[in-house]
Design an enzyme around this catalytic site. Structure first.
Site, PDB file in Angstrom:
ATOM      1  N   SER A 233      11.519  48.715  23.482  1.00 12.03           N
ATOM      2  CA  SER A 233      11.172  47.774  24.559  1.00 12.03           C
ATOM      3  C   SER A 233       9.976  46.893  24.184  1.00 12.03           C
ATOM      4  O   SER A 233      10.001  45.675  24.413  1.00 12.03           O
ATOM      5  CB  SER A 233      10.914  48.516  25.872  1.00 12.03           C
ATOM      6  OG  SER A 233      10.105  49.645  25.688  1.00 12.03           O
ATOM      7  N   HIS A 263      16.796  55.293  24.259  1.00 13.88           N
ATOM      8  CA  HIS A 263      15.424  54.894  24.677  1.00 13.88           C
ATOM      9  C   HIS A 263      15.265  55.311  26.149  1.00 13.88           C
ATOM     10  O   HIS A 263      15.489  56.470  26.490  1.00 13.88           O
ATOM     11  CB  HIS A 263      15.278  53.388  24.418  1.00 13.88           C
ATOM     12  CG  HIS A 263      13.873  52.848  24.499  1.00 13.88           C
ATOM     13  ND1 HIS A 263      12.755  53.631  24.485  1.00 13.88           N
ATOM     14  CD2 HIS A 263      13.414  51.565  24.591  1.00 13.88           C
ATOM     15  CE1 HIS A 263      11.670  52.861  24.564  1.00 13.88           C
ATOM     16  NE2 HIS A 263      12.044  51.604  24.630  1.00 13.88           N
ATOM     17  N   HIS A 309      12.045  62.599  18.777  1.00 16.66           N
ATOM     18  CA  HIS A 309      11.286  61.345  18.844  1.00 16.66           C
ATOM     19  C   HIS A 309      11.152  60.762  17.446  1.00 16.66           C
ATOM     20  O   HIS A 309      11.082  61.493  16.464  1.00 16.66           O
ATOM     21  CB  HIS A 309       9.892  61.566  19.444  1.00 16.66           C
ATOM     22  CG  HIS A 309       9.292  60.315  19.978  1.00 16.66           C
ATOM     23  ND1 HIS A 309       8.597  59.426  19.195  1.00 16.66           N
ATOM     24  CD2 HIS A 309       9.334  59.753  21.219  1.00 16.66           C
ATOM     25  CE1 HIS A 309       8.217  58.404  19.934  1.00 16.66           C
ATOM     26  NE2 HIS A 309       8.657  58.574  21.161  1.00 16.66           N
ATOM     27  N   ARG A 318       3.203  63.196  27.611  1.00 21.13           N
ATOM     28  CA  ARG A 318       3.727  62.648  28.868  1.00 21.13           C
ATOM     29  C   ARG A 318       4.641  63.673  29.538  1.00 21.13           C
ATOM     30  O   ARG A 318       4.695  63.777  30.769  1.00 21.13           O
ATOM     31  CB  ARG A 318       4.482  61.341  28.596  1.00 21.13           C
ATOM     32  CG  ARG A 318       3.603  60.258  27.973  1.00 21.13           C
ATOM     33  CD  ARG A 318       4.406  59.055  27.529  1.00 21.13           C
ATOM     34  NE  ARG A 318       5.362  59.379  26.472  1.00 21.13           N
ATOM     35  CZ  ARG A 318       6.216  58.500  25.947  1.00 21.13           C
ATOM     36  NH1 ARG A 318       6.257  57.249  26.388  1.00 21.13           N
ATOM     37  NH2 ARG A 318       7.038  58.870  24.976  1.00 21.13           N
ATOM     38  N   ASP A 364      11.215  61.716  28.594  1.00 19.95           N
ATOM     39  CA  ASP A 364      12.369  61.635  29.498  1.00 19.95           C
ATOM     40  C   ASP A 364      12.918  62.991  29.935  1.00 19.95           C
ATOM     41  O   ASP A 364      13.804  63.051  30.788  1.00 19.95           O
ATOM     42  CB  ASP A 364      13.495  60.842  28.815  1.00 19.95           C
ATOM     43  CG  ASP A 364      13.111  59.385  28.638  1.00 19.95           C
ATOM     44  OD1 ASP A 364      12.458  58.840  29.541  1.00 19.95           O
ATOM     45  OD2 ASP A 364      13.447  58.807  27.595  1.00 19.95           O
TER      46      ASP A 364
HETATM   47  N1  NMX Z   1      19.769  66.154  19.871  1.00 17.24           N
HETATM   48  C1  NMX Z   1      20.617  66.224  18.820  1.00 17.24           C
HETATM   49  N2  NMX Z   1      20.413  65.598  17.646  1.00 17.24           N
HETATM   50  C2  NMX Z   1      19.272  64.897  17.521  1.00 17.24           C
HETATM   51  C3  NMX Z   1      18.322  64.813  18.551  1.00 17.24           C
HETATM   52  C4  NMX Z   1      18.603  65.460  19.767  1.00 17.24           C
HETATM   53  N3  NMX Z   1      17.796  65.379  20.811  1.00 17.24           N
HETATM   54  N4  NMX Z   1      17.291  64.051  18.112  1.00 17.24           N
HETATM   55  C5  NMX Z   1      17.602  63.663  16.859  1.00 17.24           C
HETATM   56  N5  NMX Z   1      18.799  64.171  16.502  1.00 17.24           N
HETATM   57  C6  NMX Z   1      19.556  63.916  15.281  1.00 17.24           C
HETATM   58  C7  NMX Z   1      19.782  62.409  15.141  1.00 17.24           C
HETATM   59  O1  NMX Z   1      20.871  61.973  15.938  1.00 17.24           O
HETATM   60  C8  NMX Z   1      20.004  62.272  13.666  1.00 17.24           C
HETATM   61  O2  NMX Z   1      21.326  62.704  13.392  1.00 17.24           O
HETATM   62  P1  NMX Z   1      22.205  62.022  12.211  1.00 17.24           P
HETATM   63  O3  NMX Z   1      21.465  62.354  10.955  1.00 17.24           O
HETATM   64  O4  NMX Z   1      23.515  62.670  12.337  1.00 17.24           O
HETATM   65  O5  NMX Z   1      22.199  60.549  12.508  1.00 17.24           O
HETATM   66  C9  NMX Z   1      19.057  63.322  13.105  1.00 17.24           C
HETATM   67  O6  NMX Z   1      18.767  64.252  14.151  1.00 17.24           O
HETATM   68  C10 NMX Z   1      17.727  62.730  12.605  1.00 17.24           C
HETATM   69  O7  NMX Z   1      17.164  61.971  13.656  1.00 17.24           O
HETATM   70  P2  NMX Z   1      15.571  61.858  13.796  1.00 17.24           P
HETATM   71  O8  NMX Z   1      15.054  61.189  12.565  1.00 17.24           O
HETATM   72  O9  NMX Z   1      14.989  63.167  14.144  1.00 17.24           O
HETATM   73  O10 NMX Z   1      15.411  60.927  15.077  1.00 17.24           O
HETATM   74  P3  NMX Z   1      15.391  59.336  15.164  1.00 17.24           P
HETATM   75  O11 NMX Z   1      14.012  58.880  14.850  1.00 17.24           O
HETATM   76  O12 NMX Z   1      16.489  58.715  14.386  1.00 17.24           O
HETATM   77  O13 NMX Z   1      15.733  59.106  16.693  1.00 17.24           O
HETATM   78  C11 NMX Z   1      15.587  59.629  19.023  1.00 17.24           C
HETATM   79  C12 NMX Z   1      14.800  59.419  17.720  1.00 17.24           C
HETATM   80  C13 NMX Z   1      14.610  59.751  20.177  1.00 17.24           C
HETATM   81  C14 NMX Z   1      16.474  58.400  19.253  1.00 17.24           C
HETATM   82  C15 NMX Z   1      16.431  60.919  18.891  1.00 17.24           C
HETATM   83  O14 NMX Z   1      15.589  62.039  18.757  1.00 17.24           O
HETATM   84  C16 NMX Z   1      17.383  61.113  20.055  1.00 17.24           C
HETATM   85  O15 NMX Z   1      18.498  60.581  20.018  1.00 17.24           O
HETATM   86  N6  NMX Z   1      16.963  61.906  21.095  1.00 17.24           N
HETATM   87  C17 NMX Z   1      17.762  62.058  22.303  1.00 17.24           C
HETATM   88  C18 NMX Z   1      17.665  60.811  23.166  1.00 17.24           C
HETATM   89  C19 NMX Z   1      16.305  60.689  23.793  1.00 17.24           C
HETATM   90  O16 NMX Z   1      15.739  61.624  24.311  1.00 17.24           O
HETATM   91  N7  NMX Z   1      15.753  59.468  23.756  1.00 17.24           N
HETATM   92  C20 NMX Z   1      14.495  59.163  24.455  1.00 17.24           C
HETATM   93  C21 NMX Z   1      13.317  58.878  23.526  1.00 17.24           C
HETATM   94  C22 NMX Z   1      12.089  58.542  24.331  1.00 17.24           C
HETATM   95  N8  NMX Z   1      12.235  57.262  25.011  1.00 17.24           N
HETATM   96  O17 NMX Z   1      12.070  57.166  26.192  1.00 17.24           O
HETATM   97  O18 NMX Z   1      12.514  56.252  24.377  1.00 17.24           O
HETATM   98  C1  MLT Z   2       8.650  55.096  24.355  1.00 16.40           C
HETATM   99  O1  MLT Z   2       7.942  55.472  25.287  1.00 16.40           O
HETATM  100  O2  MLT Z   2       8.740  53.891  24.041  1.00 16.40           O
HETATM  101  C2  MLT Z   2       9.484  56.091  23.666  1.00 16.40           C
HETATM  102  O3  MLT Z   2       8.867  57.341  23.582  1.00 16.40           O
HETATM  103  C3  MLT Z   2      10.101  55.632  22.385  1.00 16.40           C
HETATM  104  C4  MLT Z   2       9.196  55.381  21.226  1.00 16.40           C
HETATM  105  O4  MLT Z   2       7.983  55.426  21.287  1.00 16.40           O
HETATM  106  O5  MLT Z   2       9.783  55.135  20.142  1.00 16.40           O
END
Ligand code: NMX
Ligand code: MLT
Length: 427
Positions: A233, A263, A309, A318, A364
């Site tokens: 964002s 996100h 994350h 948070r 979240d």
């Molecule tokens: N559940 C299952 N698998 C996960 C999760 C999770 N919560 N988090 C990461 N992974 C997987 C990810 O999909 C990736 O798989 P692949 O290699 O098959 O593509 C692998 O672990 C490595 O990912 P990371 O490097 O740990 O995470 P990345 O930096 O790419 O992504 C998020 C960060 C936040 C997008 C990821 O952890 C996620 O998808 N979490 C669940 C969604 C979520 O809670 N998002 C909110 C974040 C906060 N916000 O408000 O923005």
């Molecule tokens: C945020 O608050 O923007 C989320 O935790 C995602 C991030 O920092 O990458």
């Protein structure tokens, strides 16, 4: 003390000199390098952005203007916005100044309600707020000033005007979206005697006899405000703003990014996840049931929302602040208890799964359970709450960047053929 604008104006010459001098003396110093993995991997870890409103430490989480978040959760959003913009703690007079600014600028134009009411009944609330903001773009003071030939050094002034106008109107617009989209009856007018968070809760029209929801709203709006500038964002808002698109275009774009399930939309996904479990097991799941459900999700190739994350490597402060609030105020709530149980079990499951670099909960994971307790059960609305708060951070960043004359953002991309030739040359 003066108004926010006067205070910022007095700070700006020093800021310009400091940063101008720093860049001039060190222009060619290497800050970071980009590997092939980073270029294909969402630019994770490349230090190519500047953000002075806040930083995210992998081990400590959000630090706002040098202060760890958990030390300032008692601040109300008006104080947080002042801190984000100015970098200093507001005095009581400064906080009152922000409240006065918001009161003077409140009032969503009636044409915005016409636009929102004309949207299909099943529109997502995030699409509605994005469109509501865009409908107001014609009010932009920056766009008018730019068309009139304002000097570059003064761009920030009309950007601050736009930002204050937007922030003053956002809770009313967001609360109105809740009432329109979910058939809650007439709109509830803005009350200038209430603070930003209290007004938002009041205008949603959810029963709040002891003010607990207003209290939660203040905390919610404080916690979600900013997370440095690489998150989707903030980064989108900055990129769009760097083309000198005004605050309306920039904020709306940023919120479109927040609407993604990886996100901000993760907060709606999270609550859906918890409720599905409760539904499946006819009540709060026990440890075995919760573990079974998580493995089903993971084995189905899906993510567990609210966990993981891109930067953090510890439990998000948070999340901690929200769980502390829940333990104190709603400890018996079964949905909140399930969220707390997930915290006990999910990190171990994700570690065993072995993919996520960070197995800990993020912002979240808990928020939905808290607002659900107060009867806000329409979880497609939850990201709007996040968005109203995030507007403070991304707009503070927009003001800051514009005041320092940040150039149009334009990193270099390369082709896969370039990468192949480049790595062959290294071998
Ligand atoms: N559940 C299952 N698998 C996960 C999760 C999770 N919560 N988090 C990461 N992974 C997987 C990810 O999909 C990736 O798989 P692949 O290699 O098959 O593509 C692998 O672990 C490595 O990912 P990371 O490097 O740990 O995470 P990345 O930096 O790419 O992504 C998020 C960060 C936040 C997008 C990821 O952890 C996620 O998808 N979490 C669940 C969604 C979520 O809670 N998002 C909110 C974040 C906060 N916000 O408000 O923005
Ligand atoms: C945020 O608050 O923007 C989320 O935790 C995602 C991030 O920092 O990458």
């Amino acid at each position: 003390m003066g108004s926010l604008k006067e205070n910022y104006a007095s700070k700006l010459p020093g800021l310009r000199e400091e940063i101008g001098g720093l860049v001039k003396a060190n222009r060619d110093v290497v800050l970071s390098e980009a590997t092939v993995g980073m270029a294909y991997g969402g630019m994770r870890g490349i230090k190519g952005l500047i953000c002075d409103t806040s930083e995210v430490s992998p081990e400590k989480g959000l630090i706002i203007r040098g202060i760890p978040l958990l030390e300032i959760t008692h601040l109300i959003p008006e104080e947080i916005f002042y801190l984000l913009v100015m970098g200093d703690m507001p005095t009581d007079a400064d906080t009152q100044g922000i409240k006065d600014e918001f009161n003077a600028r409140a009032g969503v134009p009636s044409y915005v309600w016409d636009v929102l009411r004309a949207m299909p009944d099943d529109s997502h609330p995030m699409a509605m707020i994005s469109i509501g903001i865009m409908a107001m773009q014609k009010e932009s003071e920056f766009a008018k000033a730019y068309a009139a030939g304002v000097k570059k050094t003064e761009y920030w002034e009309s950007t601050m005007e736009d930002s204050l106008n937007l922030l003053a109107k956002l809770p009313e617009m967001a609360a109105g979206i809740y009432r329109i989209r979910f058939n809650k009856g007439d709109l509830i007018p803005y009350d200038p005697s209430l603070d930003w968070g209290g007004n938002f809760a009041n205008m949603m029209g959810v029963p709040d006899p002891d003010g607990a929801l207003a209290d939660l709203m203040r905390l919610y709006l404080t916690l979600h405000c900013d997370h440095e500038s690489g998150n989707v964002s903030a980064h989108v808002c900055h990129t769009v703003g760097s083309a000198l698109s005004d605050a309306y275009y920039s904020l709306s774009a940023g919120l479109n990014g927040l609407a993604g399930p990886l996100h901000g939309l993760a907060n709606q996904e999270c609550l859906a996840f918890v409720l599905e479990m409760i539904d499946r097991y006819d009540g709060a799941p026990n440890d075995e049931q919760l573990t079974e459900y998580c493995w089903e999700i993971l084995n189905g190739g899906k993510v567990i929302p609210g966990y993981g994350h891109a930067v953090l490597r510890v439990t998000d402060p948070r999340f901690t602040a929200q769980v502390n609030w829940g333990k104190e105020r709603i400890p018996e709530d079964p949905v909140f208890q399930t969220v707390a149980k997930m915290f006990d079990l999910v990190p171990g499951i994700l570690k065993e799964h072995g993919k996520a670099k960070n197995p800990w909960p993020n912002v979240d994971a808990a928020s939905g359970s808290l607002v659900y307790h107060f009867g806000i059960k329409e979880f497609s609305y939850y990201t709007v709450l996040f968005g109203v708060s995030r507007a403070m951070g991304v707009l503070a960043q927009l003001i800051y960047n514009r005041s320092l004359g940040a150039p149009i953002e334009r990193p270099k991309s390369v082709t896969t053929d370039f990468v192949k030739e480049f790595v062959a040359g290294k071998g």
